[in-house]
Design a protein around this motif. Structure first.
Motif, PDB file in Angstrom:
ATOM      1  N   THR A 438       9.464  21.141  55.430  1.00 27.04           N
ATOM      2  CA  THR A 438       9.457  22.559  55.803  1.00 27.04           C
ATOM      3  C   THR A 438      10.218  22.783  57.105  1.00 27.04           C
ATOM      4  OG1 THR A 438       7.326  22.885  54.707  1.00 27.04           O
ATOM      5  CG2 THR A 438       7.987  24.529  56.321  1.00 27.04           C
ATOM      6  N   ALA A 439       9.936  21.957  58.101  1.00 32.56           N
ATOM      7  CA  ALA A 439      10.604  22.102  59.394  1.00 32.56           C
ATOM      8  C   ALA A 439      12.097  21.840  59.282  1.00 32.56           C
ATOM      9  CB  ALA A 439       9.971  21.142  60.405  1.00 32.56           C
ATOM     10  N   ALA A 440      12.473  20.822  58.507  1.00 30.46           N
ATOM     11  CA  ALA A 440      13.887  20.507  58.349  1.00 30.46           C
ATOM     12  C   ALA A 440      14.628  21.630  57.642  1.00 30.46           C
ATOM     13  CB  ALA A 440      14.037  19.193  57.583  1.00 30.46           C
ATOM     14  N   LEU A 441      14.021  22.231  56.637  1.00 33.41           N
ATOM     15  CA  LEU A 441      14.661  23.333  55.923  1.00 33.41           C
ATOM     16  C   LEU A 441      14.815  24.559  56.818  1.00 33.41           C
ATOM     17  CD1 LEU A 441      12.806  23.009  52.500  1.00 33.41           C
ATOM     18  CD2 LEU A 441      15.254  22.642  52.886  1.00 33.41           C
ATOM     19  N   ARG A 442      13.792  24.846  57.603  1.00 26.71           N
ATOM     20  CA  ARG A 442      13.888  25.998  58.511  1.00 26.71           C
ATOM     21  C   ARG A 442      14.982  25.796  59.548  1.00 26.71           C
ATOM     22  NH1 ARG A 442       7.419  27.236  59.499  1.00 26.71           N
ATOM     23  NH2 ARG A 442       7.161  28.648  57.701  1.00 26.71           N
ATOM     24  N   LEU A 443      15.170  24.562  59.959  1.00 25.36           N
ATOM     25  CA  LEU A 443      16.176  24.275  60.977  1.00 25.36           C
ATOM     26  C   LEU A 443      17.582  24.270  60.399  1.00 25.36           C
ATOM     27  CD1 LEU A 443      16.755  23.366  63.938  1.00 25.36           C
ATOM     28  CD2 LEU A 443      16.563  21.008  63.096  1.00 25.36           C
ATOM     29  N   LEU A 448      17.853  29.613  52.733  1.00 28.46           N
ATOM     30  CA  LEU A 448      16.976  29.467  51.584  1.00 28.46           C
ATOM     31  C   LEU A 448      15.598  30.034  51.914  1.00 28.46           C
ATOM     32  CD1 LEU A 448      17.873  25.852  50.379  1.00 28.46           C
ATOM     33  CD2 LEU A 448      19.048  28.014  49.956  1.00 28.46           C
ATOM     34  N   THR A 449      15.067  30.844  51.022  1.00 29.45           N
ATOM     35  CA  THR A 449      13.790  31.510  51.261  1.00 29.45           C
ATOM     36  C   THR A 449      12.637  30.659  50.719  1.00 29.45           C
ATOM     37  OG1 THR A 449      14.865  33.667  51.038  1.00 29.45           O
ATOM     38  CG2 THR A 449      12.459  33.608  50.855  1.00 29.45           C
TER      39      THR A 449
END
Length: 529
Positions: A438-443, A448-449
């Motif tokens: 989750t953190a890697a995707l947000r960064l 991507l939603t």
């Protein structure tokens, strides 16, 4: 903090060392920042190399031995396993597997206690037959079929097929080997094999003790007499759909939903009709409308950690779903596949729908497979009333029974102290991996939603920006070295947007997750514009 030595070899222990080092440096924050992810990536380089070596070592050794076969005459003995271990600096297990691969190819013959020998080459090429007649035979009755019986298994195969060596597996559907209770399963299987009568014919419904264990896991209102032991959840779903709906009938399904269930329904000649879900599960008003519009007699639901959205059916909706189905004279097939994949921070779980269903509306399906190993295919089908006899009849005709040694091994496993320890470890590790992804995707991929962060299960469901070519993104990701599951197979009708599903359970740990998201970022640059 003292630095741990880098993982110097490709063993699984070395890979785990790299994961532990990266996680120790990272710290325990649930939603870390860039510094935390950078620390993880620092450890991912060694881990990625180790993973590639580990996955490809058998193939590399087999290739080397294959190239050396011309040095030996037909029937001549190859070097001993000990010599091969020393020469190529690999493990004895790698040697055994490489020789087994060559034996399967017909290049060598292995003789217990004697060694491996070059095999005599196959001289006669098989005669090429003409199978074109099958096209006519398979299509001759197609015009009379209400629903075509041709099965598209691509949505299932994408989670079953192992990716090429070196590719980060974000499309897996099972726990990584480091999370599987391999030692506990091996010990359970050994003990099971020594049980009196372990290799005899079991009761068709399953071992009474195992049926009782499954019943107690659902709730005090369920008895062992209402449980059938099945060969995993997929087999149970197949039996349930065949029992409850005739060919050509509609079956209501959540949208999106598990592609394997859609494949089962279509193979049985059923017509899947989508009912949308949101972060609180299926929408009751749309479910009622779908029953009225179609006259369906079956609704398939995953109330807990739904695949792929991770949604949990809200408390207020649970009795509504059962009431709506009962009013329509319909069954609810409850696929409770992820109950043992709960995360540390989930809190108390709601009971299965079947636990509070005196009228027999709910047919419950569950399995040990997801929480253990893809090869421990032991599950349960639970129902009450006359429907149980129909389920039993179809189950017996299709399968006879689940092999007794497998049932005995399952009993030994769930009755051992190792079982509760394993579930606690899985709960902790899945939370760590979910938070890392989750953190890697947000960064790295804020485009991507992520509408919902699940507290159970093993995947995240991401919506792509409008206009994104989903197929192009999935292909670009694979070229970049990361395999992701496309969203299209999860919809029984036209999807509202492009999606991808990312699994965090099939990888070695946080370091590989960080590396996989980095590769996905690279792959997304072109498709996302």
């Amino acid at each position: 903090m003292p630095r741990r030595p880098p993982c110097a070899d490709a063993s699984s222990a070395g890979a785990r060392c790299g994961v532990r080092r990266a996680w120790t440096l990272a710290g325990p924050s649930a939603f870390p920042g860039e510094e935390w992810l950078t620390a993880i990536v620092d450890g991912s380089v060694a881990l990625s190399c180790a993973l590639m070596q580990e996955r490809s070592s058998v193939g590399d050794l087999a290739k080397s031995l294959r190239q050396e076969l011309d040095r030996y005459s037909i029937g001549e003995k190859l070097p001993s396993s000990r010599v091969i271990v020393e020469r190529y600096r690999v493990s004895p297990v790698t040697v055994t597997r490489a020789l087994a691969q060559l034996a399967a190819e017909g290049l060598v013959v292995t003789r217990p206690g004697a060694g491996a020998f070059r095999a005599e080459p196959r001289r006669d090429a098989p005669v090429a037959g003409d199978t074109s007649w099958q096209e006519v035979a398979l299509s001759a009755d197609a015009a009379a079929e209400v629903v075509p019986r041709a099965v598209d298994a691509s949505g299932v195969l994408v989670t079953l097929s192992a990716p090429p060596p070196g590719v980060v597996e974000f499309n897996g559907g099972y726990l990584h080997p480091s999370l599987q209770p391999e030692q506990a399963m091996a010990a359970a299987l050994a003990r099971a094999g020594r049980r009196p009568g372990a290799w005899g014919r079991p009761p068709a419904d399953g071992l009474p003790e195992l049926r009782d264990w499954f019943a107690r896991g659902i709730g005090p209102t369920v008895t062992a007499a209402e449980v059938l032991v099945t060969a995993g959840g997929q087999s149970a779903l197949t039996t349930a759909l065949r029992a409850l709906a005739p060919p050509g009938a509609p079956v209501l399904v959540e949208s999106p939903t598990y592609p394997g269930m859609l494949a089962i329904a279509r193979a049985a000649g059923l017509r899947p009709v989508p009912v949308p879900v949101d972060p609180r599960g299926v929408r009751p008003e749309l479910l009622a409308a779908a029953f009225r519009a179609t006259g369906a007699r079956v609704f398939v639901s995953q109330p807990l950690f739904q695949n792929p959205t991770g949604a949990v059916l809200a408390p207020g909706r649970r009795p509504e779903v059962v009431r709506i189905a009962r009013a329509a004279g319909a069954f609810v097939i409850e696929d409770d596949f992820a109950r043992r994949l709960v995360h540390d921070d989930a809190g108390p779980l709601p009971a299965p729908l079947a636990a509070d269903d005196p009228d027999g509306v709910v047919v419950h399906v569950c399995s040990l497979t997801k929480a253990t190993s893809p090869s421990l295919r032991v599950g349960a089908l639970v129902a009450r009333g006359p429907v149980l006899e129909r389920l039993r009849a179809i189950h017996v005709v299709d399968n006879f029974f689940v092999p007794r040694p497998l049932q005995e091994a399952a009993l030994e496993l769930v009755g051992s102290p190792a079982w509760s320890r394993h579930l606690r470890t899985v709960a902790s590790e899945l939370k760590v991996r979910r938070d890392t992804m989750t953190a890697a995707l947000r960064l790295r991929l804020p485009e991507l939603t992520l509408p919902h962060i699940p507290s159970g299960g093993y995947h995240l469901w991401l919506r792509l920006p409008d206009g994104t070519d989903e197929a192009a993104l999935v292909s670009a990701a694979l070229r970049a070295g990361v395999a992701v599951a496309p969203g299209r197979p999860y919809f029984s009708a036209e999807p509202p947007a492009g999606h991808v599903r990312l699994s965090f359970a099939g990888v070695a740990g946080p370091a590989e997750i960080a590396e996989g998201v980095r590769r996905l970022r690279t792959a997304c640059d072109e498709p996302l514009g």
